[in-house]
Every structure is written in structure tokens, then in C-alpha cells.
Design a protein around this motif. Sequence first.
Motif, PDB file in Angstrom:
ATOM      1  N   GLU A   1      -7.387   6.079  -3.982  1.00  0.00           N
ATOM      2  CA  GLU A   1      -6.169   5.487  -3.427  1.00  0.00           C
ATOM      3  C   GLU A   1      -6.277   3.974  -3.332  1.00  0.00           C
ATOM      4  OE1 GLU A   1      -3.253   5.891   0.503  1.00  0.00           O
ATOM      5  OE2 GLU A   1      -4.991   7.232   0.256  1.00  0.00           O
ATOM      6  N   ARG A   2      -7.450   3.480  -2.970  1.00  0.00           N
ATOM      7  CA  ARG A   2      -7.578   2.024  -2.831  1.00  0.00           C
ATOM      8  C   ARG A   2      -8.369   1.399  -3.979  1.00  0.00           C
ATOM      9  NH1 ARG A   2     -12.332   0.490  -0.636  1.00  0.00           N
ATOM     10  NH2 ARG A   2     -13.614   2.022   0.438  1.00  0.00           N
ATOM     11  N   GLY A   3      -8.632   2.199  -5.027  1.00  0.00           N
ATOM     12  CA  GLY A   3      -9.227   1.653  -6.237  1.00  0.00           C
ATOM     13  C   GLY A   3     -10.656   1.173  -6.086  1.00  0.00           C
ATOM     14  N   ASP A   4     -11.460   1.871  -5.303  1.00  0.00           N
ATOM     15  CA  ASP A   4     -12.868   1.491  -5.144  1.00  0.00           C
ATOM     16  C   ASP A   4     -13.664   2.054  -6.321  1.00  0.00           C
ATOM     17  OD1 ASP A   4     -15.492   0.977  -4.402  1.00  0.00           O
ATOM     18  OD2 ASP A   4     -15.077   1.277  -2.273  1.00  0.00           O
ATOM     19  N   LEU A   5     -13.633   1.335  -7.433  1.00  0.00           N
ATOM     20  CA  LEU A   5     -14.282   1.812  -8.655  1.00  0.00           C
ATOM     21  C   LEU A   5     -15.802   1.834  -8.524  1.00  0.00           C
ATOM     22  CD1 LEU A   5     -12.129   0.026 -11.381  1.00  0.00           C
ATOM     23  CD2 LEU A   5     -11.829   2.300 -10.380  1.00  0.00           C
ATOM     24  N   LYS A   6     -16.340   0.953  -7.714  1.00  0.00           N
ATOM     25  CA  LYS A   6     -17.798   0.903  -7.558  1.00  0.00           C
ATOM     26  C   LYS A   6     -18.309   2.188  -6.903  1.00  0.00           C
ATOM     27  CE  LYS A   6     -19.421  -2.312  -4.860  1.00  0.00           C
ATOM     28  NZ  LYS A   6     -19.918  -3.618  -4.372  1.00  0.00           N
ATOM     29  N   ALA A   7     -17.663   2.605  -5.823  1.00  0.00           N
ATOM     30  CA  ALA A   7     -18.075   3.837  -5.149  1.00  0.00           C
ATOM     31  C   ALA A   7     -17.886   5.044  -6.059  1.00  0.00           C
ATOM     32  CB  ALA A   7     -17.282   4.016  -3.857  1.00  0.00           C
ATOM     33  N   LEU A   8     -16.762   5.076  -6.770  1.00  0.00           N
ATOM     34  CA  LEU A   8     -16.503   6.184  -7.689  1.00  0.00           C
ATOM     35  C   LEU A   8     -17.520   6.196  -8.829  1.00  0.00           C
ATOM     36  CD1 LEU A   8     -12.616   5.916  -7.854  1.00  0.00           C
ATOM     37  CD2 LEU A   8     -13.898   7.855  -6.933  1.00  0.00           C
TER      38      LEU A   8
ATOM     39  N   LEU B   1     -20.571   5.156  -8.899  1.00  0.00           N
ATOM     40  CA  LEU B   1     -21.903   5.549  -8.471  1.00  0.00           C
ATOM     41  C   LEU B   1     -22.016   7.035  -8.179  1.00  0.00           C
ATOM     42  CD1 LEU B   1     -22.793   2.572  -6.105  1.00  0.00           C
ATOM     43  CD2 LEU B   1     -23.963   3.172  -8.230  1.00  0.00           C
ATOM     44  N   THR B   2     -20.931   7.664  -7.772  1.00  0.00           N
ATOM     45  CA  THR B   2     -21.008   9.047  -7.292  1.00  0.00           C
ATOM     46  C   THR B   2     -20.410  10.094  -8.227  1.00  0.00           C
ATOM     47  OG1 THR B   2     -18.969   8.658  -6.036  1.00  0.00           O
ATOM     48  CG2 THR B   2     -21.060   8.390  -4.860  1.00  0.00           C
ATOM     49  N   LEU B   3     -19.414   9.715  -9.040  1.00  0.00           N
ATOM     50  CA  LEU B   3     -18.747  10.718  -9.875  1.00  0.00           C
ATOM     51  C   LEU B   3     -19.666  11.425 -10.872  1.00  0.00           C
ATOM     52  CD1 LEU B   3     -15.189   9.310 -10.681  1.00  0.00           C
ATOM     53  CD2 LEU B   3     -15.741  11.504  -9.610  1.00  0.00           C
ATOM     54  N   PRO B   4     -20.610  10.726 -11.542  1.00  0.00           N
ATOM     55  CA  PRO B   4     -21.486  11.459 -12.466  1.00  0.00           C
ATOM     56  C   PRO B   4     -22.245  12.599 -11.786  1.00  0.00           C
ATOM     57  CG  PRO B   4     -21.642   9.123 -12.887  1.00  0.00           C
ATOM     58  CD  PRO B   4     -20.831   9.275 -11.629  1.00  0.00           C
ATOM     59  N   ALA B   5     -22.734  12.363 -10.572  1.00  0.00           N
ATOM     60  CA  ALA B   5     -23.471  13.413  -9.862  1.00  0.00           C
ATOM     61  C   ALA B   5     -22.554  14.546  -9.432  1.00  0.00           C
ATOM     62  CB  ALA B   5     -24.178  12.819  -8.642  1.00  0.00           C
ATOM     63  N   TYR B   6     -21.306  14.210  -9.107  1.00  0.00           N
ATOM     64  CA  TYR B   6     -20.347  15.231  -8.676  1.00  0.00           C
ATOM     65  C   TYR B   6     -19.846  16.055  -9.862  1.00  0.00           C
ATOM     66  CZ  TYR B   6     -16.017  17.226  -6.808  1.00  0.00           C
ATOM     67  OH  TYR B   6     -15.014  18.095  -6.454  1.00  0.00           O
ATOM     68  N   LEU B   7     -19.426  15.363 -10.913  1.00  0.00           N
ATOM     69  CA  LEU B   7     -18.864  16.068 -12.066  1.00  0.00           C
ATOM     70  C   LEU B   7     -19.917  16.850 -12.834  1.00  0.00           C
ATOM     71  CD1 LEU B   7     -16.423  13.331 -13.417  1.00  0.00           C
ATOM     72  CD2 LEU B   7     -15.846  15.379 -12.094  1.00  0.00           C
TER      73      LEU B   7
ATOM     74  N   ALA C   1     -26.779   9.706  -4.630  1.00  0.00           N
ATOM     75  CA  ALA C   1     -25.656   8.856  -5.033  1.00  0.00           C
ATOM     76  C   ALA C   1     -24.826   8.454  -3.819  1.00  0.00           C
ATOM     77  CB  ALA C   1     -24.788   9.597  -6.048  1.00  0.00           C
ATOM     78  N   LEU C   2     -24.566   9.397  -2.926  1.00  0.00           N
ATOM     79  CA  LEU C   2     -23.822   9.081  -1.706  1.00  0.00           C
ATOM     80  C   LEU C   2     -24.603   8.103  -0.830  1.00  0.00           C
ATOM     81  CD1 LEU C   2     -22.565  12.683  -0.882  1.00  0.00           C
ATOM     82  CD2 LEU C   2     -21.108  10.752  -1.506  1.00  0.00           C
TER      83      LEU C   2
END
Length: 230
Positions: free
Chosen positions: A172-179, A181-187, A202-203
Motif C-alpha cells: 500500500e505504501r510502496g515499501d519495495l525494500k521490505a518487500l 528482502l522478504t518476498l523470495p523467502a515467502y514465495l 528475512a523478517l
Amino acid sequence: MDPELPMVRLCVAGMQAEAEGRAEAARELFQQAWEGARDDYEACIAAHYLARHQSSPAETLRWNQECLDRADLVGDERVQGFYPSLYVNMGNAYRELGRLASAHRYFVLAAERVADAPEGQYGDWNRCAIAEGLRDTAAAAAAEGDEGAAARGRFDEGVEGPVRELFAAWCERGDLKALGLTLPAYLGYLGTDEDRVRLRSALHMVHAARWLPEEEQAAVERAMGAVAMS
């Protein structure tokens, strides 16, 4: 492989044609590579590319099976890193045919060999494809009597909710850095202890940097706790 080998040059030209949107030219080049293959290793590579240019799911499956069979015949370290994606391709082909339980078996095989894939973006792509395939086909496999199917690649309910809430806030607020770092581990989550450690780490990286708003810092702490307890 020697880049000057005829088969390699044909496959490189085929990939260039793919990139330029010339699908028919690419298929012809890969067909020439197949016909000129000198051994099972070269045939395995050519079959892989040919599978991407078939007009029906049944033919795609046939060429993916040919690719896998040739890799089995090679049977040495040259093909070790191929197997995660070979099994993913087989799973996707069966899924396209609506044979979801068969697809699930190949996604399970891919998960068992995921560590053989090279690290980096290619390895991450494999993990994501395997995780998606496991989740999409689990119900069909369970319906056919595979009692462990439902759990493979699934998040515990206590983990899924808190993590997805964080992703929603970051999107929602476009925090690409947080996404990032964490999306590869989640997906790429396959449900193993190693995957839980990977997601929690990652979290933790995001939490330790302390750039998030206070309420999100607390939400990351809750998510890390949920992953640790799962």
C-alpha cells in the motif's frame, strides 16, 4: 559446454529468436539442435527448448518427458542442477492437462531436489515455481489418497495471516525494500524447517534495520514469533 559446438550455437540462436518474438524461427532452430545432438546430454538440452514451442499440452509433456529421460541417461554431475526445473516442467505440463495429482508428484520431486539448483535468481525462480505448484495441486493429490499432500508447501494458519498483513501494508505504501528482502523467502516457502528459518531471517533483517513505522515494527515481531512457533 563449448560455445562453438553446433548444437550450442543453434540453441543460442533459438533463444535470441525467442527474445525477439520469432517463435517459429526459434522452434526451427531448436529442432535442428535436436536433430544434430550427438549424445544424451545435448539431446536433453535441445528437448528442453523444444518443449517450450509445442502447440498442445500433450506434446509439451512428451518433450518434457524426453528431456527428463535423457537427463536420467546422462546421470552425472552435468545434469544434477537441471532436475529441480525438469520436475517443475513435468508438473506444469501435467497441470496444464488437468492431471493435478500427477502434477503434484513431480512438484514433490522438485522440492526434494531444490538444493541442486544454482543459487541466485534461477534458484529463487525454481523455489517459487515449486511452492506454487505444491499449493495448487495439493487438494487433488489428497483426494487421491496422498495424506501428506495438503501439508506440503502450506503455511501454518498462524504464519500466513500476520505475514500477508505486513505485505499488504508494504504494498500500500510502496515499501519495495521490505518487500524485496522478504518476498523470495515467502514465495519460495516449501514448508521445511530450513524454509521457516529463511523466512524468519528475512523478517529479522527488516526488523533490525528499524526503518518501519512503529506499528509495523511490532507487526514484524509478531510475524517472527509466529514463524518460530510453527
